[in-house]
Design a protein around this motif. Structure first.
Motif, PDB file in Angstrom:
ATOM      1  N   PRO A 206      32.119 -49.630  46.541  1.00 60.19           N
ATOM      2  CA  PRO A 206      30.747 -49.226  46.187  1.00 60.19           C
ATOM      3  C   PRO A 206      30.314 -49.872  44.857  1.00 60.19           C
ATOM      4  O   PRO A 206      31.168 -50.182  44.024  1.00 60.19           O
ATOM      5  CB  PRO A 206      30.847 -47.698  46.023  1.00 60.19           C
ATOM      6  N   PRO A 207      28.996 -50.087  44.653  1.00 62.62           N
ATOM      7  CA  PRO A 207      28.544 -50.685  43.386  1.00 62.62           C
ATOM      8  C   PRO A 207      28.865 -49.754  42.208  1.00 62.62           C
ATOM      9  O   PRO A 207      28.861 -48.533  42.351  1.00 62.62           O
ATOM     10  CB  PRO A 207      27.029 -50.830  43.581  1.00 62.62           C
ATOM     11  N   ASN A 208      29.145 -50.362  41.038  1.00 61.01           N
ATOM     12  CA  ASN A 208      29.465 -49.615  39.801  1.00 61.01           C
ATOM     13  C   ASN A 208      30.613 -48.631  39.996  1.00 61.01           C
ATOM     14  O   ASN A 208      30.618 -47.545  39.432  1.00 61.01           O
ATOM     15  CB  ASN A 208      28.254 -48.822  39.292  1.00 61.01           C
ATOM     16  N   TYR A 209      31.569 -49.022  40.845  1.00 66.49           N
ATOM     17  CA  TYR A 209      32.714 -48.130  41.035  1.00 66.49           C
ATOM     18  C   TYR A 209      33.903 -48.753  40.331  1.00 66.49           C
ATOM     19  O   TYR A 209      34.104 -49.955  40.444  1.00 66.49           O
ATOM     20  CB  TYR A 209      33.014 -47.994  42.535  1.00 66.49           C
ATOM     21  N   PRO A 210      34.743 -48.057  39.576  1.00 64.62           N
ATOM     22  CA  PRO A 210      34.719 -46.599  39.379  1.00 64.62           C
ATOM     23  C   PRO A 210      34.009 -46.139  38.093  1.00 64.62           C
ATOM     24  O   PRO A 210      34.114 -44.966  37.766  1.00 64.62           O
ATOM     25  CB  PRO A 210      36.215 -46.282  39.290  1.00 64.62           C
ATOM     26  N   GLU A 211      33.313 -47.046  37.380  1.00 63.58           N
ATOM     27  CA  GLU A 211      32.796 -46.595  36.065  1.00 63.58           C
ATOM     28  C   GLU A 211      31.797 -45.448  36.187  1.00 63.58           C
ATOM     29  O   GLU A 211      31.806 -44.515  35.367  1.00 63.58           O
ATOM     30  CB  GLU A 211      32.250 -47.770  35.245  1.00 63.58           C
ATOM     31  N   SER A 212      30.929 -45.496  37.244  1.00 66.94           N
ATOM     32  CA  SER A 212      29.925 -44.422  37.346  1.00 66.94           C
ATOM     33  C   SER A 212      30.626 -43.086  37.636  1.00 66.94           C
ATOM     34  O   SER A 212      30.205 -42.024  37.171  1.00 66.94           O
ATOM     35  CB  SER A 212      28.943 -44.744  38.468  1.00 66.94           C
ATOM     36  N   SER A 222      33.040 -42.493  20.477  1.00 66.40           N
ATOM     37  CA  SER A 222      33.832 -43.087  19.381  1.00 66.40           C
ATOM     38  C   SER A 222      35.323 -42.862  19.664  1.00 66.40           C
ATOM     39  O   SER A 222      36.168 -43.691  19.333  1.00 66.40           O
ATOM     40  CB  SER A 222      33.440 -42.482  18.033  1.00 66.40           C
ATOM     41  N   PHE A 223      35.642 -41.739  20.309  1.00 67.06           N
ATOM     42  CA  PHE A 223      37.049 -41.466  20.674  1.00 67.06           C
ATOM     43  C   PHE A 223      37.537 -42.543  21.647  1.00 67.06           C
ATOM     44  O   PHE A 223      38.604 -43.132  21.469  1.00 67.06           O
ATOM     45  CB  PHE A 223      37.162 -40.069  21.296  1.00 67.06           C
ATOM     46  N   ILE A 224      36.695 -42.851  22.650  1.00 61.08           N
ATOM     47  CA  ILE A 224      37.103 -43.870  23.637  1.00 61.08           C
ATOM     48  C   ILE A 224      37.335 -45.208  22.940  1.00 61.08           C
ATOM     49  O   ILE A 224      38.349 -45.868  23.164  1.00 61.08           O
ATOM     50  CB  ILE A 224      36.042 -44.008  24.751  1.00 61.08           C
ATOM     51  N   SER A 225      36.412 -45.572  22.059  1.00 53.70           N
ATOM     52  CA  SER A 225      36.561 -46.910  21.464  1.00 53.70           C
ATOM     53  C   SER A 225      37.764 -46.951  20.505  1.00 53.70           C
ATOM     54  O   SER A 225      38.457 -47.969  20.414  1.00 53.70           O
ATOM     55  CB  SER A 225      35.277 -47.353  20.772  1.00 53.70           C
ATOM     56  N   MET A 226      38.052 -45.814  19.824  1.00 54.51           N
ATOM     57  CA  MET A 226      39.234 -45.815  18.945  1.00 54.51           C
ATOM     58  C   MET A 226      40.526 -45.940  19.759  1.00 54.51           C
ATOM     59  O   MET A 226      41.456 -46.656  19.384  1.00 54.51           O
ATOM     60  CB  MET A 226      39.286 -44.529  18.108  1.00 54.51           C
ATOM     61  N   VAL A 227      40.555 -45.241  20.904  1.00 46.34           N
ATOM     62  CA  VAL A 227      41.761 -45.311  21.751  1.00 46.34           C
ATOM     63  C   VAL A 227      41.941 -46.739  22.260  1.00 46.34           C
ATOM     64  O   VAL A 227      43.037 -47.303  22.220  1.00 46.34           O
ATOM     65  CB  VAL A 227      41.641 -44.312  22.927  1.00 46.34           C
ATOM     66  N   ILE A 228      40.819 -47.360  22.708  1.00 48.45           N
ATOM     67  CA  ILE A 228      40.929 -48.741  23.203  1.00 48.45           C
ATOM     68  C   ILE A 228      41.403 -49.661  22.081  1.00 48.45           C
ATOM     69  O   ILE A 228      42.254 -50.528  22.287  1.00 48.45           O
ATOM     70  CB  ILE A 228      39.580 -49.218  23.795  1.00 48.45           C
ATOM     71  N   GLY A 229      40.874 -49.416  20.866  1.00 41.80           N
ATOM     72  CA  GLY A 229      41.287 -50.231  19.704  1.00 41.80           C
ATOM     73  C   GLY A 229      42.783 -50.140  19.471  1.00 41.80           C
ATOM     74  O   GLY A 229      43.471 -51.153  19.273  1.00 41.80           O
ATOM     75  N   ARG A 230      43.312 -48.911  19.497  1.00 40.76           N
ATOM     76  CA  ARG A 230      44.753 -48.721  19.283  1.00 40.76           C
ATOM     77  C   ARG A 230      45.566 -49.441  20.366  1.00 40.76           C
ATOM     78  O   ARG A 230      46.535 -50.118  20.110  1.00 40.76           O
ATOM     79  CB  ARG A 230      45.112 -47.231  19.348  1.00 40.76           C
ATOM     80  N   LEU A 231      45.104 -49.271  21.611  1.00 36.63           N
ATOM     81  CA  LEU A 231      45.869 -49.869  22.718  1.00 36.63           C
ATOM     82  C   LEU A 231      45.815 -51.399  22.649  1.00 36.63           C
ATOM     83  O   LEU A 231      46.741 -52.081  23.068  1.00 36.63           O
ATOM     84  CB  LEU A 231      45.300 -49.397  24.064  1.00 36.63           C
ATOM     85  N   VAL A 262      43.161 -48.566  32.911  1.00 34.37           N
ATOM     86  CA  VAL A 262      42.433 -47.368  33.367  1.00 34.37           C
ATOM     87  C   VAL A 262      41.352 -46.996  32.352  1.00 34.37           C
ATOM     88  O   VAL A 262      40.204 -46.708  32.710  1.00 34.37           O
ATOM     89  CB  VAL A 262      43.421 -46.189  33.556  1.00 34.37           C
ATOM     90  N   ILE A 263      41.706 -47.039  31.058  1.00 29.50           N
ATOM     91  CA  ILE A 263      40.771 -46.535  30.036  1.00 29.50           C
ATOM     92  C   ILE A 263      39.558 -47.468  29.865  1.00 29.50           C
ATOM     93  O   ILE A 263      38.465 -47.017  29.523  1.00 29.50           O
ATOM     94  CB  ILE A 263      41.530 -46.294  28.704  1.00 29.50           C
ATOM     95  N   LEU A 264      39.737 -48.761  30.175  1.00 31.66           N
ATOM     96  CA  LEU A 264      38.596 -49.677  30.041  1.00 31.66           C
ATOM     97  C   LEU A 264      37.422 -49.260  30.934  1.00 31.66           C
ATOM     98  O   LEU A 264      36.269 -49.549  30.628  1.00 31.66           O
ATOM     99  CB  LEU A 264      39.014 -51.118  30.383  1.00 31.66           C
ATOM    100  N   ILE A 270      32.748 -53.435  27.759  1.00 30.93           N
ATOM    101  CA  ILE A 270      33.765 -54.421  27.342  1.00 30.93           C
ATOM    102  C   ILE A 270      34.083 -55.344  28.521  1.00 30.93           C
ATOM    103  O   ILE A 270      34.141 -56.568  28.383  1.00 30.93           O
ATOM    104  CB  ILE A 270      35.044 -53.691  26.857  1.00 30.93           C
ATOM    105  N   LEU A 271      34.267 -54.732  29.706  1.00 32.09           N
ATOM    106  CA  LEU A 271      34.613 -55.538  30.884  1.00 32.09           C
ATOM    107  C   LEU A 271      33.483 -56.503  31.242  1.00 32.09           C
ATOM    108  O   LEU A 271      33.718 -57.609  31.714  1.00 32.09           O
ATOM    109  CB  LEU A 271      34.881 -54.618  32.081  1.00 32.09           C
ATOM    110  N   HIS A 272      32.230 -56.046  31.008  1.00 32.89           N
ATOM    111  CA  HIS A 272      31.099 -56.876  31.417  1.00 32.89           C
ATOM    112  C   HIS A 272      30.804 -57.990  30.425  1.00 32.89           C
ATOM    113  O   HIS A 272      30.607 -59.135  30.817  1.00 32.89           O
ATOM    114  CB  HIS A 272      29.845 -56.006  31.576  1.00 32.89           C
ATOM    115  N   THR A 273      30.736 -57.641  29.120  1.00 31.51           N
ATOM    116  CA  THR A 273      30.141 -58.612  28.189  1.00 31.51           C
ATOM    117  C   THR A 273      31.021 -59.020  27.007  1.00 31.51           C
ATOM    118  O   THR A 273      30.759 -60.044  26.398  1.00 31.51           O
ATOM    119  CB  THR A 273      28.836 -58.028  27.612  1.00 31.51           C
ATOM    120  N   HIS A 274      32.063 -58.252  26.648  1.00 36.54           N
ATOM    121  CA  HIS A 274      32.810 -58.607  25.430  1.00 36.54           C
ATOM    122  C   HIS A 274      33.863 -59.669  25.731  1.00 36.54           C
ATOM    123  O   HIS A 274      35.031 -59.351  25.940  1.00 36.54           O
ATOM    124  CB  HIS A 274      33.474 -57.364  24.840  1.00 36.54           C
ATOM    125  N   GLN A 275      33.425 -60.917  25.680  1.00 34.69           N
ATOM    126  CA  GLN A 275      34.325 -62.002  26.079  1.00 34.69           C
ATOM    127  C   GLN A 275      35.560 -62.083  25.181  1.00 34.69           C
ATOM    128  O   GLN A 275      36.677 -62.194  25.656  1.00 34.69           O
ATOM    129  CB  GLN A 275      33.563 -63.342  25.972  1.00 34.69           C
TER     130      GLN A 275
END
Length: 1161
Positions: A206-212, A222-231, A262-264, A270-275
Motif C-alpha cells: 500500500p502507498p506510504n506503508y508502513p510510515e502512515s 525530538s525523542f525519535i530524532s535523538m534515538v536515531i542520532g544515537r543509533l 525499524v525506527i527510521l 530521512i528515508l525520502h530526502t536526507h541523502q
C-alpha cells in the motif's frame, strides 16, 4: 554514580523503562503465539463460511451504523440463533486477541507517558538527554521504540487487517466493553484498523506503508530524532570489541542496524530526502549486506523495502551495484571454504586438547567468528523468503549471488553443522576449565613449590642423590624460589602472571650459570617446575570473556525462521545416517541461544512473563526439533509396512509337526532375510535418536526416548486415522450394502498394524500394546466428539478437546457427505440398511430381513465385526452417537407434536370428544368401533409423520440394545473380573440408594460426588445397562398426550397381522410398518414423561380391548378381532421389554383373555 546504577531496583527512572521494554518483548511473543490460533471463520475464505457467517461477522463498516446491522439480525430468528451460538464458541479466543491488541495500545501510551514524565522532571535530575548518556538508558530507550515498531509489523504480517477488524467488531458486539465508559476501544480500533497490507506473495504494497501506520499514535519527535542520532553514531551494545576485524563490522552492528531500520519508519523524511544521513547509515551498516533479520528471524530485503524512498534507494545503490554483489559473494564463498576446512581439521578426534586450546585461544576465536559471519551472510542473502520472485531486480541480484558464491544448500548446511559442533565442544571445554581453574592453579603451585623444596634438600648434602656436592648458596636460593612460588596470589592474576614469567626466567638462568646440565635428575626437576609454572600462566588466562565472545559470535537468532528451509536436507541426511542426530543436537542448541534476545530484558525486570515467553519460544523450537526428527518414525513405518506385507503374504506359518523333506519349503530364507534386514534398519534408526542425550532446549527438557515415543505415536495416529477415514466411505446406492466387506477389509488392515507394531516393540524398546490402545482409543474418541459436535450448541474446539494434542495431532479429513467423520458415516450406513420402512426386524433371531424380498440384510454379527475392527471404543462411540441422535429425534418429535396437535383446532376437538366418550376409563364403551374409528378418521393426516418419528427412535433403541449386548458379551469374555466387579458394585450401589429412600438417615452420594456419574460411564462401556430405561430429554406436561399415543397405536394395528412363527408382521410392503421399532419407540417416548401418562395410556388400551371383545360377544362374532390381538400383543411386549411384572397389564385386561387369546387364533 547516580547514573551508573540505572538498572538498580531503587532507580525508579530505570525500572520504569525496563518494565516497558520487558512488556514489549512479552507482547510480541503473545502476538506470535496467538497468530497460530486465528479461528478460520474470521478469514471468510470459502463460500460455505461466507454464506453461513457473512451476515454476523462485520468489519469496521459496522461502526457507521450499528443499529442498522443489529436490526437486520433481530429480524431473522435463525440468524440470531447462529449469532448466539457463534458467540458461545468464539468469545474466549476473541477476548484473548482483544487483550493482546489492547496491550499494544497500552504499551505506546505507557511509553509516551514515560517520555512526558522525563520532560516534566518527575524523575529527579533525569531528562531524555541524561538517560541517553547512560549506557543502559541509551539501550533501553532505543529498544522501547524499536519494539513498538516490531509489534506493529508483526501484527500486520501475522494477523491480516480484515481479520483484525472482524475480531474487534465481534469482541465489541459480544462483550460488555461497549458499555464501560473507560474502555479505549476507539483508540485500539484506530491503531489497528486495516492497513491494506497483505503478507501473501506477490501482493502490492500500500502507498506510504508502513510510515502512515507507524504515525497513527503520535510520538515525541525530538525523542525519535535523538534515538536515531544515537543509533547512527554509537556502538550502543559495545559489540565491536567482540569482532576486532574491520570486515566483520557490519555483522557486529547487525542488531543495531535492525533497530535503525525499524525506527527510521517513525521519521520517513530521512528515508525520502536526507541523502547525506542515508549515505552515512548505508556506509556504516549496509556496505556489504542488504538482507537483515529484524526480530527473531523475521527477514527484510532492503532493496525491496527501501524502493519507494528516494534518499535511501540512492544510498543503497552503491551496495547493490552488481560488481559489489559479485565481490561480496565470491569473498564469502572463498572464506567459507577456507574456514570450513579449518573447522573440519579442528574436529578430528583428539585434536582439541586442553593445552592446544589454551595456547591457541585467539586463533580458535577468529576461526569461529569467520565461520559465523560467513554462515550469516550466505543464509540471509540466499534465502527464498528475502526475494520476491516477481521483482526482476531482486531476482537478478539473487541469481548473481547463487552463481558467484557457488551456492550449494547441502554444503552450507554441513558447514553450519560443523561450526555448531565445534562451538559446542569449545564451550563445553571452556566451562569445564573455568570451573576447575582455581583448583588446577593451586595444584600446579603446590607441585612446583614442592619440587623446589626437594632440590634445596638435595643441595644440603643430606639427601643421598648421586654425586651432588653440598652447596649452601643453591640450597638457600631454591628455598627462596619455593617460597616465592607459594606466595603467588590467585586473586591478583596480573601480578601473579608477571611474577611467574620472572620465576621461569630465573630457573632457566640457574641451570646455565651453575652448570647443572651435567646432572640429569636436577635438570628434570627444573624442567618439571618450569612446566608447572607455564601451566599456571595458561590457567590464569582462562577468562569468562572468551565464553562471552563465543556467545556473541555464535548468535543464530537470524535463522529462527530460515532454518526451516534446511529441514528436508536434515531429514535426508538422518535417513541416510541416523547417527547424524548427535551433530544436529549442537545445531539445535545453537538455535536455542536465540531465546536470550527476547528474554534478557524480561529477566532483568523480574517480570512474571518470563515463564510464558520462554515457554512459547522453547515450545516452538522443540516442535521444530520434533518436526525434523519425525523422519525417523516415518522411515520406521515405511520399513514396517514392508514387514507387514512379508509377514502376512509371503511367510507361511510353520506347523507344529512337519516332514523333514518339507523343511526347505518352510525355511523361506529369502523373505526371512528381508524381514531381518528391515528389522535391523528400524533398530538402527531408533539408536540414532537415542544417542541424542537429554538436552535442555530453552527451558524445556527434551528426552530423546520421549521424543522417539511421541514420534512413533504421531506416525501411528496419522496412518491409522487415514486407514479409518478411507476404509469407511460407503456408496449408498450399492446393492447389497458395502458395510460388511468394508468392515472386514478395514479389520484386516488394523490387524496388520497391530501385529507388526507388536512385533517391533522389542527392537525399539517401547510398550507397543499400551501405545496402540491409547492412541486408537484417542482417535476414535476424538472422532466421536467431533461427530457429536454437530448436535451440540457449544462445540468442543480442537484446543479444548481432551483427545487432541499438539505434539501428536489427530489429523482431520474433509467430510465426504453429511457426516463429519468416519464414525458418523458408519452410524448412518447402519441406520440406512436397517431402515424400518425397508426392513423388518425379527427380535428372536436378532436379524433384519428385507420386507419385499425376505432376504437377510444384516444381523447381530455386524456388531461383533465392528468390535473386531474398532474395538470396544468404536462400539462405545457408536452408542454415544446414537444417544445424541435419539435426543435429536425426540426433540424434533416434541416440536412436531406442538405443531400438529396443539395448534390444530379440529384435532383438539376430536380428542376432547373422544375423552368425553371414553371416561371413566374403567367402564366399557358402548358402540366402541364407531367412536374409535371416527376419531382415527378425523386425525388421519397426522399419523405419517408421527409413525416415522416413533420408528426412527425405536430403530436406534434396537441398535443400542444390540451394542450393549455385544459389549457385555465381549466384556465377560475378555475381562471377566471387570464385568463381575462392575455388576456387584452396581447392585450394591442401587441397594444402598433404595435403602436411603426407605430410610433417609442412611447415606447417599452427595451432590458433588462423581461416583454415580463415573460408574455409569463404566457400565455403559461394559454393556451393563438397559437403553430402554434411559431418560434422554427433559419434558413439560403435554395435554392429550396418552390419548394421542393410544389413537396412534390403534391406527397402526390394521396395517399389521399376526403370524404364529414371527409374531406381528406387516400386511403389505407398500404400507410399511415394523413391529419391534414401533413398540420400542412408543415405550421410549412414554418413558420420557411422568409415569401417570403411561398408566393412562395402558388403561386406554385395556378399555379398547374390553369394549371390542364385549361388542364381538354381543354380536356373536366367533373369532377374536385382529386389532384386539395386536393390542394384546402390544401389552405383552410392553411388559417383556420393560421387565415389569405382568400384573401391570392385568390391571386393565382380565387375565383369562391374556391367558387364552393365543388358543383362539
Amino acid at each position: 554514580l547516580r547514573m551508573l546504577d540505572f538498572l538498580a531496583e531503587n532507580n525508579l527512572c530505570g525500572q520504569a523503562i525496563l518494565r516497558i521494554v520487558s512488556c514489549g518483548n512479552a507482547i510480541i511473543a503473545e502476538l506470535l503465539r496467538l497468530s497460530e490460533f486465528i479461528p478460520a471463520v474470521f478469514r471468510l475464505k470459502d463460500r460455505a463460511d461466507q454464506q453461513k457467517y457473512g451476515d454476523i461477522i462485520f468489519d469496521f463498516s459496522y461502526f457507521k451504523g450499528p443499529e442498522l446491522w443489529e436490526s437486520k439480525l433481530e429480524a431473522k430468528p435463525e440468524l440470531q440463533d447462529l449469532d448466539e451460538e457463534f458467540r458461545e464458541n468464539n468469545i474466549e479466543i476473541v477476548t484473548r486477541f482483544y487483550l493482546a491488541f489492547q496491550s499494544v495500545h497500552k504499551y505506546i501510551v505507557d511509553l509516551n507517558r514515560y517520555l512526558e514524565d522525563l520532560n516534566e522532571g518527575v524523575y529527579i535530575q533525569q531528562t531524555i538527554e541524561t538517560v541517553l548518556l547512560n549506557e543502559d538508558g541509551k539501550q533501553l530507550l532505543c529498544e522501547a521504540l524499536y519494539l513498538y515498531g516490531v509489534m506493529l509489523l508483526v501484527i500486520d504480517q501475522k494477523i491480516e487487517g480484515e481479520v483484525r477488524e472482524r475480531m474487534l467488531v465481534s469482541y465489541y458486539r459480544y462483550s460488555a466493553a461497549r458499555s464501560s465508559a473507560d474502555s479505549n476501544m476507539d483508540d485500539i480500533c484506530k491503531l489497528l484498523r486495516s492497513t491494506g497490507y497483505s503478507s501473501q506473495p506477490g501482493a502490492k504494497r500500500p502507498p506510504n506503508y508502513p510510515e502512515s501506520y507507524f504515525q497513527r499514535v503520535p510520538i515525541n519527535e525530538s525523542f525519535i530524532s535523538m534515538v536515531i542520532g544515537r543509533l547512527r553514531s554509537d556502538d550502543i551494545y559495545n559489540q565491536v570489541s567482540a569482532y576486532p576485524l574491520p570486515e566483520h563490522r557490519s555483522t557486529a552492528l547487525a542488531n543495531q542496524a535492525a533497530m535503525l531500520y525499524v525506527i527510521l519508519y517513525f521519521d520517513p523524511s530521512i528515508l525520502h530526502t536526507h541523502q547525506a544521513k542515508m549515505r552515512e547509515i548505508v556506509d556504516k551498516y549496509f556496505p556489504d549486506n542488504w538482507v537483515i533479520s529484524i526480530y527473531m528471524g523475521i527477514t527484510v530485503n532492503l532493496a525491496d523495502a527501501w524502493e519507494p524512498y528516494k534518499a535511501a534507494k540512492t544510498a543503497l545503490n552503491n551496495t547493490l551495484d552488481l560488481a559489489n554483489v559479485r565481490e561480496q559473494a565470491s569473498r564469502y564463498a572463498t572464506a567459507s571454504e577456507r574456514v570450513h576446512a579449518q573447522v573440519q581439521q579442528f574436529l578430528k578426534e583428539g585434536y582439541l586438547r586442553e593445552e592446544m586450546v589454551l595456547d591457541n585461544i585467539p586463533r580458535l576465536l577468529n576461526c569461529l567468528r569467520d565461520c559465523n559471519v560467513a554462515i550469516r551472510w550466505l543464509m540471509l542473502h540466499t534465502a527464498d523468503s528475502a526475494c520476491d520472485p516477481n521483482n526482476k531486480r531482486l531476482r537478478q541480484i539473487k541469481d548473481q549471488i547463487l552463481t558467484d558464491s557457488r551456492y550449494n544448500p547441502k554444503i552450507l548446511f554441513q558447514f553450519l553443522l560443523d561450526t555448531a559442533q565445534f562451538e559446542f565442544i569449545l564451550k563445553e571445554m571452556f566451562k569445564q576449565m573455568l570451573s576447575e581453574k582455581q583448583a588446577k592453579w593451586e595444584h600446579y603451585k603446590k607441585e612446583g613449590s614442592e619440587r623446589m623444596t626437594e632440590l634445596a634438600d638435595v643441595f644440603s648434602g643430606v639427601k643421598p642423590l648421586t654425586r651432588v656436592e653440598k652447596n649452601e648458596n643453591l640450597q638457600a636460593w631454591f628455598r627462596e624460589i619455593s617460597k616465592q612460588i607459594l606466595s603467588l596470589n590467585y586473586d591478583d592474576s596480573t601480578a601473579a602472571g608477571r611474577k611467574t614469567v620472572q620465576l621461569i626466567q630465573a630457573l632457566e638462568e640457574v641451570q646455565e650459570f651453575h652448570q647443572l646440565e651435567s646432572n640429569l635428575q636436577v635438570c628434570q626437576f627444573l624442567a618439571d617446575t618450569r612446566k608447572f609454572l607455564h601451566q599456571m600462566i595458561r590457567t590464569i588466562n582462562i577468562k569468562e570473556e572468551v565464553l562471552i565472545t563465543m556467545h556473541i559470535a555464535g548468535d543464530l537468532s537470524f535463522a529462527w525462521q530460515l532454518i526451516d528451509s534446511f529441514t528436508s536436507i536434515m531429514q535426508e541426511s538422518i535417513r541416510v545416517n541416523p547417527s547424524m542426530v548427535t551433530k544436529l543436537r549442537a545445531t539445535f542448541l545453537k538455535l536455542a541461544s536465540a531465546l536470550d534476545l527476547p528474554l534478557l530484558r524480561i529477566n532483568q525486570a523480574n517480570s512474571p512473563d518470563l515463564l510464558s515467553v520462554s515457554q512459547y519460544y522453547s515450545g516452538e523450537l522443540v516442535s521444530y526439533v520434533r518436526k525434523v526428527l519425525q523422519i525417523i518414525p516415518e522411515s520406521m513405518f515405511t520399513s514396517l509396512l514392508k514387514i507387514i506385507k512379508l509377514q502376512t503374504h509371503d511367510i507361511i506359518e510353520v506347523p507344529t509337526r512337519l516332514d523333514k523333506d518339507k523343511l526347505r519349503d518352510y525355511a523361506q530364507l529369502g523373505p526371512r532375510y528381508q524381514v531381518a534386514k528391515l528389522t535391523h534398519a528400524i533398530s538402527i534408526f531408533t539408536e540414532g535418536i537415542l544417542m541424542m542425550k537429554t538436552t535442555l532446549v530453552g527451558i524445556i527438557k527434551v528426552d530423546p526416548k520421549q521424543l522417539l515415543e511421541d514420534g512413533i505415536r504421531k506416525e501411528l495416529v496419522k496412518r491409522v486415522a487415514f486407514a479409518l477415514h478411507r476404509g469407511l466411505i460407503f456408496n449408498p446406492r450399492a446393492k447389497p450394502s458395502e458395510l460388511m466387506p468394508k468392515l472386514k477389509e478395514l479389520g484386516a488392515t488394523m490387524d496388520g498394524f497391530h501385529r507388526s507394531f507388536e512385533y517391533i516393540q522389542d527392537y525399539v524398546n517401547i510398550y507397543a500394546l499400551k501405545i496402540w490402545q491409547e492412541e486408537v482409543s484417542r482417535i476414535i474418541n476424538y472422532n466421536v466428539e467431533q461427530e457429536c459436535n454437530n448436535f451440540l450448541r457449544t462445540k468442543i474446539q480442537d484446543w479444548q478437546s481432551m483427545y487432541q494434542s499438539t505434539h501428536i495431532p489427530i489429523p482431520k479429513f474433509t467430510p465426504v457427505d453429511e457426516s463429519v467423520t468416519f464414525i458418523g458415516r458408519l452410524c448412518r450406513e447402519i441406520l440406512r440398511i436397517t431402515d424400518p420402512k425397508m426392513t423388518c426386524h425379527i427380535d428372536q433371531l436378532n436379524t433384519w430381513y428385507d420386507m419385499k424380498t425376505h432376504q437377510e440384510v444384516t444381523s447381530s454379527r455386524l456388531f461383533s465385526e465392528i468390535q473386531t475392527t474398532l474395538g470396544t471404543f468404536g462400539l462405545n462411540g457408536l452408542d454415544r452417537l446414537l444417544c445424541f441422535m435419539i435426543v435429536k429425534e425426540l426433540q424434533n418429535f416434541l416440536s412436531m407434536f406442538q405443531k400438529i396437535i396443539m395448534r390444530d383446532k379440529t384435532v383438539q376437538d376430536t380428542l376432547k370428544t373422544l375423552m368425553n366418550a371414553v371416561s371413566p376409563l374403567k367402564s366399557i364403551v358402548a358402540n366402541s368401533n364407531k367412536i374409535y374409528f371416527s376419531a382415527i378418521a378425523k386425525t388421519q393426516k397426522i399419523w405419517t409423520a408421527y409413525l416415522e418419528a416413533i420408528m426412527k427412535v425405536g430403530q436406534m433403541q434396537i441398535l443400542r440394545q444390540q451394542i450393549a449386548n455385544e459389549l457385555n458379551y465381549s466384556c465377560r469374555f475378555d475381562s471377566k473380573h471387570l464385568a463381575a466387579a462392575l455388576e456387584n458394585l452396581n447392585k450394591a450401589l442401587l441397594a444402598d440408594i433404595e435403602a436411603h429412600y426407605q430410610d433417609p438417615s442412611l447415606p447417599y452420594p452427595k451432590e458433588d460426588n462423581t461416583l454415580l456419574y463415573e460408574i455409569t460411564a463404566y457400565l455403559e462401556a461394559a454393556g451393563i445397562h438397559n437403553p430402554l430405561n434411559k431418560i434422554y430429554i427433559t419434558t413439560k406436561r403435554l395435554p392429550y398426550f396418552p390419548v394421542v399415543n393410544f389413537l396412534f397405536l390403534i391406527a397402526q394395528l390394521p396395517k399389521l397381522q399376526y403370524n404364529k412363527n414371527l409374531g406381528m408382521v406387516c400386511r403389505k410392503p407398500a404400507d410399511p410398518v415394523d413391529w419391534p421399532p414401533l413398540v420400542l419407540g412408543l415405550l421410549t417416548l412414554l418413558k420420557q414423561f411422568h409415569s401417570r401418562y403411561t398408566e393412562q395410556f395402558l388403561a386406554l388400551i385395556g378399555q379398547f380391548i374390553r369394549s371390542t371383545v364385549e361388542q364381538c360377544t354381543s354380536q356373536k362374532v366367533p373369532e377374536m378381532p385382529a386389532d384386539v390381538v395386536g393390542a394384546l400383543l402390544f401389552l405383552e411386549d410392553y411388559v417383556r421389554y420393560t421387565k415389569l411384572p405382568r400384573r401391570v397389564a392385568e390391571a386393565h385386561v382380565p387375565n383369562f383373555i391374556f391367558d387364552e387369546f393365543r388358543t383362539v387364533l
